[in-house]
Design a protein around this motif. Structure first.
Motif, PDB file in Angstrom:
ATOM      1  N   LEU A   1       0.814  -1.221   0.000  1.00 16.18           N
ATOM      2  CA  LEU A   1       0.000   0.000   0.000  1.00 16.18           C
ATOM      3  C   LEU A   1       0.848   1.271   0.000  1.00 16.18           C
ATOM      4  O   LEU A   1       0.338   2.355  -0.301  1.00 16.18           O
ATOM      5  N   ARG A   2       2.111   1.150   0.337  1.00 17.89           N
ATOM      6  CA  ARG A   2       2.936   2.357   0.460  1.00 17.89           C
ATOM      7  C   ARG A   2       3.102   3.114  -0.857  1.00 17.89           C
ATOM      8  O   ARG A   2       3.014   4.343  -0.878  1.00 17.89           O
ATOM      9  N   PRO A   3       3.350   2.422  -1.977  1.00 18.89           N
ATOM     10  CA  PRO A   3       3.459   3.176  -3.230  1.00 18.89           C
ATOM     11  C   PRO A   3       2.186   3.954  -3.567  1.00 18.89           C
ATOM     12  O   PRO A   3       2.250   5.070  -4.096  1.00 18.89           O
ATOM     13  N   ARG A   4       1.009   3.397  -3.268  1.00 20.02           N
ATOM     14  CA  ARG A   4      -0.243   4.111  -3.518  1.00 20.02           C
ATOM     15  C   ARG A   4      -0.318   5.379  -2.672  1.00 20.02           C
ATOM     16  O   ARG A   4      -0.755   6.429  -3.131  1.00 20.02           O
ATOM     17  N   ALA A   5       0.132   5.259  -1.428  1.00 20.68           N
ATOM     18  CA  ALA A   5       0.123   6.440  -0.562  1.00 20.68           C
ATOM     19  C   ALA A   5       1.063   7.504  -1.105  1.00 20.68           C
ATOM     20  O   ALA A   5       0.750   8.706  -1.092  1.00 20.68           O
ATOM     21  N   ALA A   6       2.229   7.058  -1.603  1.00 20.66           N
ATOM     22  CA  ALA A   6       3.194   8.012  -2.144  1.00 20.66           C
ATOM     23  C   ALA A   6       2.614   8.752  -3.340  1.00 20.66           C
ATOM     24  O   ALA A   6       2.772   9.971  -3.483  1.00 20.66           O
ATOM     25  N   ARG A   7       1.891   8.019  -4.226  1.00 20.88           N
ATOM     26  CA  ARG A   7       1.306   8.668  -5.402  1.00 20.88           C
ATOM     27  C   ARG A   7       0.191   9.635  -5.012  1.00 20.88           C
ATOM     28  O   ARG A   7       0.069  10.734  -5.543  1.00 20.88           O
ATOM     29  N   ALA A   8      -0.628   9.228  -4.032  1.00 17.59           N
ATOM     30  CA  ALA A   8      -1.759  10.069  -3.650  1.00 17.59           C
ATOM     31  C   ALA A   8      -1.320  11.334  -2.946  1.00 17.59           C
ATOM     32  O   ALA A   8      -1.961  12.381  -3.077  1.00 17.59           O
ATOM     33  N   LEU A   9      -0.191  11.253  -2.258  1.00 17.34           N
ATOM     34  CA  LEU A   9       0.244  12.401  -1.454  1.00 17.34           C
ATOM     35  C   LEU A   9       1.290  13.247  -2.162  1.00 17.34           C
ATOM     36  O   LEU A   9       1.840  14.174  -1.581  1.00 17.34           O
TER      37      LEU A   9
ATOM     38  N   ARG B   1      11.847   7.858   1.062  1.00 14.47           N
ATOM     39  CA  ARG B   1      12.356   6.669   0.357  1.00 14.47           C
ATOM     40  C   ARG B   1      11.672   5.393   0.829  1.00 14.47           C
ATOM     41  O   ARG B   1      11.471   4.469   0.050  1.00 14.47           O
ATOM     42  N   ALA B   2      11.327   5.364   2.108  1.00 11.98           N
ATOM     43  CA  ALA B   2      10.702   4.153   2.626  1.00 11.98           C
ATOM     44  C   ALA B   2       9.384   3.846   1.944  1.00 11.98           C
ATOM     45  O   ALA B   2       8.933   2.710   1.933  1.00 11.98           O
ATOM     46  N   LEU B   3       8.742   4.912   1.325  1.00  8.91           N
ATOM     47  CA  LEU B   3       7.469   4.699   0.665  1.00  8.91           C
ATOM     48  C   LEU B   3       7.597   4.522  -0.838  1.00  8.91           C
ATOM     49  O   LEU B   3       6.681   4.069  -1.494  1.00  8.91           O
ATOM     50  N   GLU B   4       8.718   4.916  -1.401  1.00 10.15           N
ATOM     51  CA  GLU B   4       8.854   4.870  -2.860  1.00 10.15           C
ATOM     52  C   GLU B   4       8.950   3.449  -3.378  1.00 10.15           C
ATOM     53  O   GLU B   4       8.532   3.134  -4.469  1.00 10.15           O
ATOM     54  N   SER B   5       9.521   2.565  -2.599  1.00 16.89           N
ATOM     55  CA  SER B   5       9.689   1.189  -3.040  1.00 16.89           C
ATOM     56  C   SER B   5       9.698   0.271  -1.838  1.00 16.89           C
ATOM     57  O   SER B   5      10.190   0.620  -0.776  1.00 16.89           O
ATOM     58  N   THR B   6       9.161  -0.882  -2.017  1.00 16.65           N
ATOM     59  CA  THR B   6       9.185  -1.860  -0.926  1.00 16.65           C
ATOM     60  C   THR B   6      10.500  -2.608  -0.879  1.00 16.65           C
ATOM     61  O   THR B   6      10.735  -3.397   0.018  1.00 16.65           O
ATOM     62  N   ASP B   7      11.390  -2.368  -1.876  1.00 22.91           N
ATOM     63  CA  ASP B   7      12.632  -3.129  -1.922  1.00 22.91           C
ATOM     64  C   ASP B   7      13.857  -2.319  -1.553  1.00 22.91           C
ATOM     65  O   ASP B   7      14.971  -2.833  -1.595  1.00 22.91           O
ATOM     66  N   THR B   8      13.673  -1.018  -1.221  1.00 23.02           N
ATOM     67  CA  THR B   8      14.852  -0.197  -0.991  1.00 23.02           C
ATOM     68  C   THR B   8      15.414  -0.366   0.413  1.00 23.02           C
ATOM     69  O   THR B   8      16.518   0.055   0.683  1.00 23.02           O
ATOM     70  N   ASN B   9      14.634  -0.967   1.318  1.00 23.91           N
ATOM     71  CA  ASN B   9      15.118  -1.137   2.676  1.00 23.91           C
ATOM     72  C   ASN B   9      16.096  -2.294   2.711  1.00 23.91           C
ATOM     73  O   ASN B   9      15.721  -3.448   2.567  1.00 23.91           O
ATOM     74  N   THR B  10      17.359  -1.996   2.904  1.00 26.26           N
ATOM     75  CA  THR B  10      18.397  -3.034   2.888  1.00 26.26           C
ATOM     76  C   THR B  10      18.784  -3.471   4.294  1.00 26.26           C
ATOM     77  O   THR B  10      19.731  -4.230   4.458  1.00 26.26           O
ATOM     78  N   GLU B  11      18.070  -2.959   5.306  1.00 26.77           N
ATOM     79  CA  GLU B  11      18.368  -3.368   6.678  1.00 26.77           C
ATOM     80  C   GLU B  11      18.121  -4.868   6.812  1.00 26.77           C
ATOM     81  O   GLU B  11      17.038  -5.353   6.505  1.00 26.77           O
ATOM     82  N   PRO B  12      19.105  -5.639   7.246  1.00 24.58           N
ATOM     83  CA  PRO B  12      18.871  -7.079   7.404  1.00 24.58           C
ATOM     84  C   PRO B  12      17.871  -7.346   8.525  1.00 24.58           C
ATOM     85  O   PRO B  12      17.903  -6.690   9.565  1.00 24.58           O
ATOM     86  N   TYR B  13      17.013  -8.287   8.283  1.00 23.39           N
ATOM     87  CA  TYR B  13      16.018  -8.637   9.300  1.00 23.39           C
ATOM     88  C   TYR B  13      16.685  -9.430  10.413  1.00 23.39           C
ATOM     89  O   TYR B  13      17.536 -10.291  10.169  1.00 23.39           O
ATOM     90  N   GLU B  14      16.276  -9.159  11.647  1.00 22.31           N
ATOM     91  CA  GLU B  14      16.813  -9.885  12.803  1.00 22.31           C
ATOM     92  C   GLU B  14      15.665 -10.530  13.557  1.00 22.31           C
ATOM     93  O   GLU B  14      14.720  -9.865  13.966  1.00 22.31           O
ATOM     94  N   GLU B  15      15.739 -11.825  13.705  1.00 28.23           N
ATOM     95  CA  GLU B  15      14.703 -12.583  14.429  1.00 28.23           C
ATOM     96  C   GLU B  15      14.930 -12.468  15.930  1.00 28.23           C
ATOM     97  O   GLU B  15      16.056 -12.594  16.421  1.00 28.23           O
ATOM     98  N   PHE B  16      13.839 -12.229  16.667  1.00 26.94           N
ATOM     99  CA  PHE B  16      13.927 -12.157  18.122  1.00 26.94           C
ATOM    100  C   PHE B  16      13.213 -13.372  18.720  1.00 26.94           C
ATOM    101  O   PHE B  16      12.006 -13.511  18.588  1.00 26.94           O
TER     102      PHE B  16
END
Length: 934
Positions: free
Chosen positions: A411-419, A424-439
């Motif tokens: 839904l983030r790209p739709r929000a970016a277009r509407a607003l 950057r966090a909203l422009e693409s779902t793939d730009t976040n390169t932070e590695p996921y850490e399981e807790f």
């Protein structure tokens, strides 16, 4: 005595006058004679004589008689349930009340715990108190009313004292509840109708005001009667308000105040019903706008929905300011209930359509729904933003843009277009390169239990806590510490132990004189009642021969159901310990765990046997056998394989052989043999109930050479054995005692308990499955029985039980023992059979994911979903809740960035339509980032 003192005493007790010689034809008597006559009347249970005698007594004689009455009371406490006691107590109750001259002492006597079951009639007590002064009567009434309802003070007595004293009516919980019960009793006895009684009550306003201060009052308020159920408290209070007997504004305020205070659902329902019957006008509703707003944000769902409806009607009529509506919306949109959030979004849509002037202040409130766990509601909120974003200033769009980071990735790209632009966090779902850490929770390590109990005083506290525990339940290792300490102190300091523990056990059913129904020699011959059989043995209230017979019989094993065979060894060991405490008094027990896992160190067991040898004491047969089962032989053993002894066990073999005793030699052979393999286990279907159960192969080698009571644990376990007709268990109450019977072999325990555990999911039974985390933390392989137990726990009826299953799942994952394909397959099978409701599974997996275990939960769901999607993918009907499972799986994939395929998902994702199942399928398909094949 001064004149002032004499006047004061007279005002409190007009009966304080010298007895006249020849009064009533009697000669002058001494205080002792008066006391003897009164005590004799009490012993005979002659209540009328008690009244006559106390009236003729002076204050001094009454006070002098108290010592005799108290002695009789103490005597009756040891025989509280006999026919003699029941006959004597009413007279004793009245006599003590008449002889006490102080208000505090009188109230204390009247409310004594031993007086509650056979008290004197209230009318008689009021007759006794009739000659006291009004100040004294009012003080006693107040003291009685301040007692909790559990004291069971008669309302007739309290209200009668208030009437005699002509004092202010108490507004305590006991008095108000008593007033309500009294009104109900009169109605049931065909007395005046409730409305008529309340109309004539001079204390109506005071009592109704106090009623609104009570908790847990809803059930009484909702009580109704009459042919159509229209007569009762709520309709009567409504009529009295309409007539003006009760002030309307005060009633409305009281109802709303109670709802704001919160409480049980039944109470909220009752006061909400009363509020509805009072039918507030729009002006009255408008005056309480702030209250409705608070209820929307914080009240229970039903109350919040009512407040939302009230405010919604006001908003549509233009009676709320933009700021007020924004505050209401933020409270509603923050709630987890989908219905409330959906209703508020619909309301805002109507408001926006009617007037665009409110958009700059209200549209940012819509963004509060962006963080909702339900992505359908996120999308509904986003649609409102998309529709009206162009009509608000840039500053407002920027504010909404910041909140849009909470949206799910698709839904983030739709929000970016509407607003009109986005971070950057909203422009693409793939730009976040932070590695996921399981807790995951820390891997539990078997730590040593706290040191042995170090004093008689400490032991007394532990015994008290153990006896007070609900249903006798306790932590298994704590139970073992207490049992061992009782044996040790019975050996070293028996007299001090008896005197220290006596106050703790004096009210137990088996204690001498505690109850005429207690028959220790019969009851302890068939049950140990946990630690109580050892305590009873310590106090010599059960014959040694009874304990010896029970110990010998239990060591041979008894016919019982599949679950009880795990409890029998503990029962046998308790009988054996009780018998030995009464006979040869061993210095300690051999099987007391060295570790919280329930296991015993080999070297420590050798040392214990050496101490027995030096003292010339023979080990108990069952205690020694339990110690062998608990001793660690090889913690490196792999599932299903037999291995030799570990280095630690090998060293203990030499030391045990050197003891030169039969038990030392037996321990040496036991350790040298190493860990035998577990029997075969497999999940099967019970043909009658279609439940999944676990069959276990023969495991006699695990218990070879041990007493017969242990052999049943090694017997084969088949599907029909789970449904034995001799089983009387309906709930599960486990604290780990069964796990301590065979430490390191939790699959054997889980296999025997899984059928019982399944009832929490299959029959909505309410059972305590708190043992699941202990099962996950226990040593030993985790196979089909452990995983099926967790699967049933995930679908348990109560949320607290599901939390226990979530804890177990996370512990298994942290230990690297979670078999993801196995658990996923079990869950899907249980859901397809209707045993586990998907809605409950959704709650469990969502809770697990929220702890930070998105990867673990996502992996389990990717194994669970294929079987659930196969039907819908081929035009079948999906189970209710599958869409929610898809949503949780998508959320997990979005958090972790994991990629993969799920069979049958692509077919659903390719379909057009707005059904939630399809939208969530498309969301998961996109999050996994790969084409799935059917």
């Amino acid at each position: 005595m001064s004149t002032q003192t004499a006047r004061t005493t007279s005002s409190h007790d007009p009966a304080d006058r010298p007895a006249q010689a020849g009064q009533s034809g009697q000669a002058a008597r001494t205080p002792q004679q008066a006391t003897d006559a009164l005590v004799a009347a009490v012993r005979d249970g002659n209540v009328s004589s008690v009244v006559t005698l106390t009236r003729a007594m002076t204050t001094g004689e009454r006070r002098a008689a108290l010592s005799g009455l108290k002695a009789l009371r103490k005597e009756l406490r040891t025989d509280s349930w006999s026919r003699r006691s029941r006959r004597t107590y009413p007279a004793l109750h009245a006599a003590g009340a008449a002889c006490h001259t102080g208000a505090v002492a009188t109230a204390t006597w009247l409310t004594g715990a031993d007086m509650r079951w056979s008290p004197a009639p209230p009318k008689l007590l009021l007759e006794v108190f009739a000659d006291r002064g009004p100040e004294w009567q009012g003080e006693v009434a107040r003291r009685l009313a301040e007692r909790p309802p559990s004291a069971r003070v008669a309302y007739e007595l309290m209200s009668g004292l208030v009437r005699l004293a002509d004092c202010a009516v108490p507004t305590t919980e006991s008095y108000v509840r008593g007033w309500m019960d009294e009104v109900r009793r009169h109605r049931l006895a065909a007395g005046p109708e409730l409305l008529g009684r309340l109309r004539s009550d001079p204390h109506l306003v005071t009592m109704v005001t106090a009623l609104f201060e009570l908790d847990d009052i809803g059930a009484q308020l909702e009580w109704s009667y009459g042919r159509d159920g229209t007569e009762g408290w709520i309709p009567t209070l409504t009529w009295l308000t309409a007539e003006g007997a009760l002030e309307r504004t005060a009633m409305l305020d009281a109802c709303v105040a109670w709802l704001l205070r919160g409480g049980r659902t039944a109470d909220q329902r009752a006061f909400l019903t009363l509020l509805g019957k009072l039918a507030p006008t729009r002006d009255e509703e408008r005056q309480r706008t702030a209250d409705w707003t608070a209820l929307v944000a914080d009240a229970g769902p039903t109350v919040a929905a009512h407040a939302q409806a009230v405010l919604g009607a006001m908003a549509l009529d233009g009676e709320l300011t933009a700021r007020q509506l924004a505050e209401v919306s933020r409270g509603a949109l923050f709630r987890p209930e989908k219905k409330l959030v959906r209703s508020q979004l619909i309301l805002l849509g109507k408001v926006f359509g009617a007037s665009s002037e409110l958009l700059p202040e209200l549209l940012p409130a819509v963004a509060d729904a962006f963080g909702h766990q339900d992505t359908d509601l996120q999308e509904r909120a986003l649609k409102l933003v998309e529709k009206y974003a162009a009509q608000v200033p840039d500053s407002v769009r920027e504010e909404i843009l910041a909140a849009a980071e909470q949206l799910s990735a698709p839904l983030r790209p739709r929000a970016a277009r509407a607003l009109g632009g986005a971070p950057r966090a909203l422009e693409s779902t793939d730009t976040n390169t932070e590695p996921y850490e399981e807790f995951l929770p820390p891997v539990p390590e078997p730590g040593r239990p706290v040191p042995p109990i170090g004093s008689v005083a400490e032991l007394t506290e532990e015994v008290s806590a153990l006896l007070l525990a609900s249903s006798g339940r306790s932590d298994a290792v704590t139970f073992e510490r207490v049992l061992d300490a009782l044996v040790r102190y019975a050996h070293t300091d028996r007299e001090a132990l008896v005197e220290a523990v006596r106050p703790v056990v004096v009210r137990r059913w088996w204690y001498p004189g505690a109850s005429e129904h207690g028959r220790p020699n019969i009851n302890f011959g068939v049950d140990t009642y946990g630690i109580e059989v050892v305590l009873a043995s310590l106090f010599e209230v059960v014959r040694t021969a009874t304990l010896h017979t029970a110990a010998r019989r239990s060591a041979q094993g008894l016919d019982c159901c599949v679950h009880a065979v795990l409890e029998q060894p503990r029962q046998a060991r308790l009988w054996e310990a009780a018998y030995r405490v009464a006979s040869d008094r061993p210095p300690f027990l051999l099987a007391t765990p060295s570790w919280t896992s329930g296991q015993v160190d080999p070297a420590e067991l050798v040392a214990r046997l050496d101490a027995y040898r030096r003292l010339g004491v023979s080990p108990g047969e069952v205690d020694f056998a339990q110690a062998l089962l608990r001793v660690r032989r090889d913690e490196r053993a792999q599932p299903g394989t037999a291995t030799g002894p570990s280095p630690e066990a090998a060293a203990a073999v030499t030391a045990a052989t050197g003891l030169g005793t039969p038990e030392g030699d037996r321990l040496a052979r036991w350790l040298a043999d190493g860990e035998p393999p577990l029997p075969s286990l497999q999940v099967v279907t019970d043909q009658e109930s279609q439940a999944l159960l676990v069959e276990v192969g023969q495991a006699h080698s695990l218990f070879e050479g041990l007493p017969a009571v242990f052999h049943a644990m090694g017997a084969p376990l088949e599907a029909d054995t789970h449904a034995s007709r001799s089983c009387y268990h309906w709930t599960v109450e486990r604290e780990g005692h069964e796990l301590l019977a065979v430490p390191g072999r939790r699959e054997l325990v889980a296999a025997r308990l899984v059928g019982l555990l399944s009832q929490t999911a299959r029959y909505n039974a309410s059972g305590d499955v708190a043992y699941l985390p202990s099962l996950a933390e226990a040593p030993g392989p985790a196979g089909p029985a452990v995983h099926l137990s967790v699967a049933y726990g995930i679908g348990a009826r109560n949320s607290e039980e599901r939390v226990a299953a979530v804890d177990a799942l996370l512990v298994l994952a942290a230990r690297g023992q979670l078999d993801v394909p196995l658990l996923g397959g079990l869950l899907s099978t249980l859901m397809l059979r209707g045993t586990v409701k998907p809605s409950r599974a959704v709650d469990s997996v969502r809770t697990a994911a929220a702890t930070g275990a998105y990867r673990t939960v996502g992996a389990v769901l990717r194994e669970t979903l294929p079987a659930l999607l196969a039907g819908p993918a081929h035009d079948g009907k999906a189970l209710r809740g599958v869409a929610d499972l898809l949503a949780v799986a998508a959320e997990c994939a979005e958090h972790t960035g994991d990629r993969g395929t799920v069979p049958h998902l692509a077919e659903l994702a390719a379909r057009s339509g707005s059904a939630r199942l399809l939208t969530q399928a498309r969301r998961l398909h996109a999050a996994l980032g790969a084409e799935s094949t059917g």
